[in-house]
Structure formats: structure tokens, C-alpha cells
Write a protein that holds these residues in place. Structure first.
Motif, PDB file in Angstrom:
ATOM      1  N   PHE A  24       0.872  -1.284  -0.018  1.00 51.35           N
ATOM      2  CA  PHE A  24       0.050  -0.116  -0.032  1.00 51.35           C
ATOM      3  C   PHE A  24       0.827   1.155   0.093  1.00 51.35           C
ATOM      4  CE2 PHE A  24       0.562  -0.832   4.467  1.00 51.35           C
ATOM      5  CZ  PHE A  24       0.943   0.721   5.199  1.00 51.35           C
ATOM      6  N   GLN A  25       0.165   2.236  -0.387  1.00 51.77           N
ATOM      7  CA  GLN A  25       1.058   3.739  -0.294  1.00 51.77           C
ATOM      8  C   GLN A  25       0.402   4.433   0.629  1.00 51.77           C
ATOM      9  OE1 GLN A  25       0.274   5.127  -4.124  1.00 51.77           O
ATOM     10  NE2 GLN A  25       1.437   3.642  -5.207  1.00 51.77           N
ATOM     11  N   TYR A  26       1.290   5.423   1.070  1.00 50.41           N
ATOM     12  CA  TYR A  26       0.662   6.231   2.291  1.00 50.41           C
ATOM     13  C   TYR A  26       1.497   7.628   2.483  1.00 50.41           C
ATOM     14  CZ  TYR A  26       4.788   4.919   5.098  1.00 50.41           C
ATOM     15  OH  TYR A  26       6.087   4.801   5.454  1.00 50.41           O
ATOM     16  N   GLY A  27       0.822   8.558   2.989  1.00 48.76           N
ATOM     17  CA  GLY A  27       1.591   9.728   3.201  1.00 48.76           C
ATOM     18  C   GLY A  27       1.240  10.418   4.490  1.00 48.76           C
ATOM     19  N   MET A  28       2.186  10.578   5.437  1.00 41.18           N
ATOM     20  CA  MET A  28       1.834  10.959   6.735  1.00 41.18           C
ATOM     21  C   MET A  28       2.553  12.407   6.606  1.00 41.18           C
ATOM     22  SD  MET A  28       2.441   9.649  10.503  1.00 41.18           S
ATOM     23  CE  MET A  28       0.881   8.660  10.600  1.00 41.18           C
ATOM     24  N   GLN A  38       3.674  25.361   7.133  1.00 38.44           N
ATOM     25  CA  GLN A  38       4.316  24.650   5.988  1.00 38.44           C
ATOM     26  C   GLN A  38       4.093  23.172   6.221  1.00 38.44           C
ATOM     27  OE1 GLN A  38       8.528  24.717   6.604  1.00 38.44           O
ATOM     28  NE2 GLN A  38       8.866  23.210   5.009  1.00 38.44           N
ATOM     29  N   ILE A  39       3.686  22.481   4.932  1.00 38.63           N
ATOM     30  CA  ILE A  39       3.669  21.111   5.031  1.00 38.63           C
ATOM     31  C   ILE A  39       4.856  20.229   4.840  1.00 38.63           C
ATOM     32  CG2 ILE A  39       2.187  19.159   3.805  1.00 38.63           C
ATOM     33  CD1 ILE A  39       0.213  21.293   3.350  1.00 38.63           C
ATOM     34  N   ILE A  40       5.077  19.259   5.678  1.00 38.36           N
ATOM     35  CA  ILE A  40       6.302  18.311   5.612  1.00 38.36           C
ATOM     36  C   ILE A  40       5.663  16.910   5.746  1.00 38.36           C
ATOM     37  CG2 ILE A  40       7.753  20.023   6.507  1.00 38.36           C
ATOM     38  CD1 ILE A  40       7.506  18.193   9.149  1.00 38.36           C
ATOM     39  N   GLU A  41       6.761  15.985   5.291  1.00 36.67           N
ATOM     40  CA  GLU A  41       6.639  14.613   5.300  1.00 36.67           C
ATOM     41  C   GLU A  41       6.818  14.126   6.811  1.00 36.67           C
ATOM     42  OE1 GLU A  41       8.857  11.965   2.714  1.00 36.67           O
ATOM     43  OE2 GLU A  41       8.730  13.750   1.312  1.00 36.67           O
ATOM     44  N   LEU A  42       6.175  13.427   7.528  1.00 32.01           N
ATOM     45  CA  LEU A  42       6.377  12.815   8.820  1.00 32.01           C
ATOM     46  C   LEU A  42       6.865  11.377   8.689  1.00 32.01           C
ATOM     47  CD1 LEU A  42       3.592  14.315  10.834  1.00 32.01           C
ATOM     48  CD2 LEU A  42       5.890  15.199  10.801  1.00 32.01           C
TER      49      LEU A  42
END
Length: 214
Positions: A24-28, A38-42
Motif C-alpha cells: 500500500f501507499q501512504y503519506g503521513m 508549512q507542510i512536511i513529510e512525517l
């Protein structure tokens, strides 16, 4: 910690897929109050602060089951996806990959501590896990403590088995709803991005992410 959540959810009932390989794919994502939102990857062990927000996007194959579980800094549990009241959808009408917003932007509030998120994609329904959560949501605080241990044991059963080890990799290109994203803002993470892929085996793909909340 408690999260002030806006959760955009729908649940889908699927037939069992017998194939062992699964992914599966995900973006936290994090939206940082101290950095003008500001939006960042966690990632695992990322640090964020009270007042920052968290969002989870996902992509999983139709014909499989997908679960996202949250464990807060005080040991409380919540199942973020699927929601308890399931909406049955005709599988023939669905795309090959489903891209739900599992958790909409949700603000972190005190107390700080470790915030854990468990993502499980399975070729079979995890019925016992769902039953435990139905009981957990109905009992008093004392009984919740006992059920929390059972829920953790159930999660560990799927995530702690060496035979079911999963591998998580950052994708070469971030994806929005199944389409690789290119453009002038390539380096900017946006609300709907998925950034990582988790590869599993034995019919289970499992990813645990612990956020350090300060």
C-alpha cells in the motif's frame, strides 16, 4: 494527548484476495504552526509540537482490507479507518487502487508524548481487531485499560511476526490520487500527497510510525 480530528472516512467491504504479496501507499504529513503552516513529510521518530497538525493519505488495492489505528500518548486507542459504521460499495464501481483521506488535518493537543500510528493492509478481514474496537468504544475507562492490552497484542500479532516483515520505501515521485506529481512545485508537499510505499508478504503489509510530540 487527544487529537481534534476532522476525519473524512468511508469503509468498503471487499472479497478476500488469495495472493500473498501485498502493498500500500501512504503519506503521513505534518502542518507546522511555527513555520507558517508549512507542510512536511512525517516519518518514524519525527518531532512535532502541540498546535501542529497531522494528516494521513493512503492508497490500497481494491479486493483488500485497510486499517489505520492510533495510540495516543496516554495509551488511548482509536481506529481511524475504516469507520465503525461500514458503507458497502459495489466493488465493480471502484478503481483498481482506492485513495482515501484516512485522517484529515487534526491538531495535536497536550499532553505531549509518543503518538503511534499503525497501518495494516491485509488480504483478509481482521475480524477480531474490529470486535475489540467495538467493545473498547462502549466500555468504561477501567475496562478500556484491559481491552487496550488486548488491542496491542492483536496489533503485535500482525506487525511483530518475522515471517510477515514489511519494507517501507520512499517513492521516487510523490503521488496525488494515483498520478505522479510533476511541476514547478515538485519539492513542495501538498495536502493529498502519498509519499511512501509499504511492501508486505504473507497477505499482510504493516507499517508503524511513532511521532514524538513535544
Amino acid at each position: 494527548m487527544k487529537m481534534i480530528a476532522g476525519i473524512f472516512l468511508f469503509a468498503i467491504v471487499f472479497p478476500i484476495n488469495e495472493k500473498d504479496n501485498i502493498s500500500f501507499q501512504y503519506g503521513m504529513l505534518g502542518r507546522l504552526e511555527s513555520k507558517n503552516n508549512q507542510i512536511i513529510e512525517l516519518q518514524d521518530s519525527s518531532t512535532i509540537y502541540t498546535g501542529d497538525e497531522v494528516r494521513i493519505n493512503a492508497g490500497y488495492k481494491k479486493g483488500t482490507y485497510f486499517y489505520v489505528i492510533y495510540k495516543g500518548s496516554e495509551g488511548e486507542f482509536a481506529i481511524l479507518y475504516p469507520e465503525e459504521k461500514e458503507k458497502v460499495v459495489d466493488i465493480a464501481e471502484l478503481p483498481d487502487t482506492i485513495y482515501p483521506t484516512v485522517l484529515n488535518w487534526s491538531k495535536l493537543t497536550d499532553p505531549p508524548g509518543y503518538e503511534s500510528f499503525f497501518m495494516i493492509n491485509s488480504n483478509f478481514e481482521l475480524e477480531n481487531l474490529l470486535v475489540l474496537f467495538k467493545r473498547y468504544n462502549k466500555v468504561n475507562e477501567k475496562d478500556k485499560m484491559e481491552l487496550a492490552e488486548q488491542i496491542q497484542d492483536e496489533i503485535d500479532k500482525w506487525g511483530g511476526t518475522q515471517d510477515l516483515a514489511s519494507i517501507s520505501n520512499r517513492m521516487d515521485e510523490v503521488v496525488v490520487g494515483g498520478v505522479a506529481f510533476r511541476g514547478d512545485d515538485d519539492d513542495k508537499i501538498k495536502d493529498l500527497h502519498v509519499t511512501h510505499e509499504c511492501l508486505g508478504s504473507g497477505g499482510i503489509a504493516f507499517q508503524k510510525i511513532v511521532i514524538i510530540h513535544q
